[in-house]
Enzyme design. Structure first.
Site, PDB file in Angstrom:
ATOM      1  CD  GLU A  47      -2.746   1.283   2.449  1.00 60.22           C
ATOM      2  OE1 GLU A  47      -2.734   0.369   3.298  1.00 60.22           O
ATOM      3  OE2 GLU A  47      -3.460   2.294   2.531  1.00 60.22           O
ATOM      4  NE  ARG A  89       4.883  -8.351  11.822  1.00 57.47           N
ATOM      5  CZ  ARG A  89       4.758  -7.187  11.186  1.00 57.47           C
ATOM      6  NH1 ARG A  89       3.890  -7.044  10.219  1.00 57.47           N
ATOM      7  NH2 ARG A  89       5.515  -6.162  11.509  1.00 57.47           N
ATOM      8  CE  LYS A 136       3.051   0.122   4.710  1.00 55.16           C
ATOM      9  NZ  LYS A 136       2.508   0.019   3.353  1.00 55.16           N
TER      10      LYS A 136
END
Ligand code: ATP
Ligand code: MG
Length: 560
Positions: free
Chosen positions: A39, A265, A275
């Site tokens: 994104e 992750r 983020k």
């Protein structure tokens, strides 16, 4: 992390690559197609690098294709700056997408049609409840949700409202389109998830065409299907979304049927890979920007001097697993040293200088000394450095009253100056405050080259820079950005390390370093790996410490 964990996966294989291989063996696919779907609401961090190496790596290894797809469904948070930075970073890491650059927004029209398709089949409805009402009715892990009073609206009414949502008739938040699945499902993601929300916002690519935007879940899986993704690889948080991912594939006329696979992750000690938090660090000026060398962003690591190869090496080393874990930041430093040790030319630099006068060296005279550029690579050649009467050594290489096992400089002690001579400390000169400001020493002219003239031994070899050769530089030493190995993402400011940046403004460097090119890493002997910072100017040299020489990971590995 223990030593065995760091071996990673045998021969670069892991459970996802095994699945891909098995699918190819079973002729399920002619060609493997993966994607990396960021994104564009921030810069990429080292966690993303793990996903990039996995998706692009698999495409490379199996002769397939990896798409770069921007998941640009939230125009209020997304910017062109981030799109450009992400493209740059993926290329810098060593990967390319050829012509396969896509945007979820490329599919807005098709996604809209598919939403109408669901409505027409009684599988989606317009809900007029407020956000709070919907949240209250969603239930919990233990309690089922409750049906919306709007759930049984007729198809015609739903279609009419949805079209009016699209045409911009209603304000933000007035109503949403929801899938009509099961409010009692044990999986909350299946409790009538939102597919579209009203948002009057200009989009970087579609401008003001749309007043409604699809949700992540609705856009993401369908983008995969449109692009013919075979293996949609994501992190474990999306495991619970997989039934919804599949529900869409079951209920829409999609052109292909991708499968979703989840992996763990990357988490790193002393680091927050989110983020949202990284955006907060930049916004609240806790760091100097996205490329601040203390940031775990690829831009920050690059500015710090970390080579892309070290990041790829690190990702390979940690492997791909199905269970979440936290990797010791020392493992990352280990990969950085491994790569830099091979490539970085050796130089001498004194970070915290202490002046040395060689009393028996003639005033006004200097001589050239040969110094090798790389101890393991004769092809790297050598350079000449100047030796003279006035030199600098590291402040911490002198102790007036030497501690036990301190063999460096102290009154009466003899040491070797690397490549040059043996020197003996005669006297320490202090200023009015009692601080040592200069060492008076003598040298042994017979020890030229740093060789013992008569077999006598010295226990320490020090780096040094002569005044005749010295250029002054600013050195930036970076420490962990957070004080705790597990900083709190919810309250990150409280865990910030006030000493994360140390600036040494009077370092003395051998003159060869004045010509340093920022793309070339160097090793300052006995100190670590460094690179020039873009803040450097013709009369201002600034170096970043990429990583110190001390290998704490080797100790961890040995004891683990
Ligand atoms: P963040 O949690 O930092 O905000 P994100 O997941 O929201 O990241 P995206 O832009 O959606 O960011 O991520 C793109 C891809 O990178 C996703 O497929 C995501 O799973 C993957 N990714 C993000 N963070 C990590 C991580 N720490 N380790 C491995 N992969 C990650
Ligand atoms: Mg995300």
């Amino acid at each position: 992390m223990t030593a065995t964990d760091t071996v990673g996966t045998e021969g670069g294989r892991d459970f996802i690559r095994d699945i891909v291989q098995a699918d190819l063996d079973a002729r399920k696919h002619k060609k493997i197609v993966t994607r990396f779907p960021p994104e564009p609401n921030g810069y990429l961090h080292i966690g993303h690098a793990k996903s990039i190496c996995l998706n692009f790596g698999i495409a490379e290894e199996f002769g397939g294709q990896c798409n770069l797809r921007f998941d640009d469904t939230n125009p209020t948070k997304e910017e062109q700056e981030y799109i450009d930075a992400i493209e740059y970073d993926v290329r810098w890491l060593g990967f390319g997408w050829g012509t396969n650059l896509f945007y979820a927004s490329d599919y807005f029209e098709r996604l809209y049609e598919w939403a109408e398709h669901l409505i027409k089949n009684g599988k989606a409805y317009i809900d007029d409840q407020t956000q709070d009402e919907m949240r209250m009715a969603r239930g919990t892990l233990k309690e089922p949700g409750r049906n919306s009073p709007f759930r049984d609206r007729g198809v015609e009414e739903n279609l009419d409202l949805f079209r009016r949502m699209r045409s911009g008739e209603f304000p933000n938040g007035a109503r949403v389109l929801r899938a009509r699945i099961d409010m009692t499902s044990g999986n909350i993601n299946l409790r009538d998830p939102v597919l579209y929300r009203i948002l009057h916002a200009s989009h970087p690519r579609t401008g003001t065409t749309w007043s409604i935007y699809p949700s992540y879940d609705f856009a993401h899986g369908q983008s995969d299907a449109i692009e013919g993704i075979t293996h949609s690889i994501c992190t474990l948080e999306f495991e619970d979304h997989r039934p919804l991912y599949e529900w869409f594939l079951d209920n829409l006329p999609v052109p292909s049927r991708p499968r979703q696979y989840e992996f763990a992750r990357l988490n790193l000690t002393y680091t927050i890979l989110s983020k949202r938090v990284l955006t907060g660090l930049v916004r609240d000026i806790h760091v100097k920007g996205w490329d601040d060398p203390r940031m775990p962003t690829l831009a920050g690591l690059r500015r710090r001097g970390v080579p892309a190869e070290a990041i790829r090496d690190f990702v390979k080393r940690i492997g791909v697993a199905k269970a979440n874990s936290v990797v010791d930041a020392a493992v990352f430093d280990f990969s950085v040293r491994e790569v830099l040790n091979k490539t970085a030319l050796r130089r001498m630099a004194v970070l915290r200088p202490l002046k040395v006068t060689i009393e028996n060296y003639p005033e006004g005279q200097s001589e050239d000394i040969e110094a090798v550029n790389h101890p393991d690579n004769p092809d790297a050649g050598s350079r000449k450095i100047k030796f003279g009467r006035t030199l600098y050594v590291e402040r911490e290489d002198f102790m007036e009253v030497p501690a036990k096992k301190f063999y460096r400089l102290s009154p009466g002690a003899e040491v070797r100056l690397r490549y040059a001579y043996f020197i003996t400390c005669k006297e320490a000169i202090k200023d009015a405050s009692g601080e040592v400001v200069e060492l008076r020493c003598t040298y042994d002219p017979a020890s030229r080259g740093g060789n013992s003239p008569d077999g006598r031994k010295v226990k320490a070899t020090l780096h040094w820079v002569s005044e005749a050769d010295a250029v002054t530089a600013e050195i930036r030493i970076y420490n962990q950005l957070f004080t705790r190995p597990d900083p709190d993402a919810a309250n990150f400011a409280a865990d910030l390390n006030p000493q994360s940046l140390e600036v040494l403004s009077d370092a003395k460097l051998e003159s060869a370093l004045a010509k340093s090119n920022s793309s070339e890493p160097v090793q300052f002997e006995r100190q670590g790996y460094f690179c020039t910072d873009p803040d450097s100017a013709p009369n201002r040299l600034v170096f970043n410490r990429t990583v110190g020489l001390r290998d704490t990971y080797a100790k961890i590995a040995a004891s683990g």
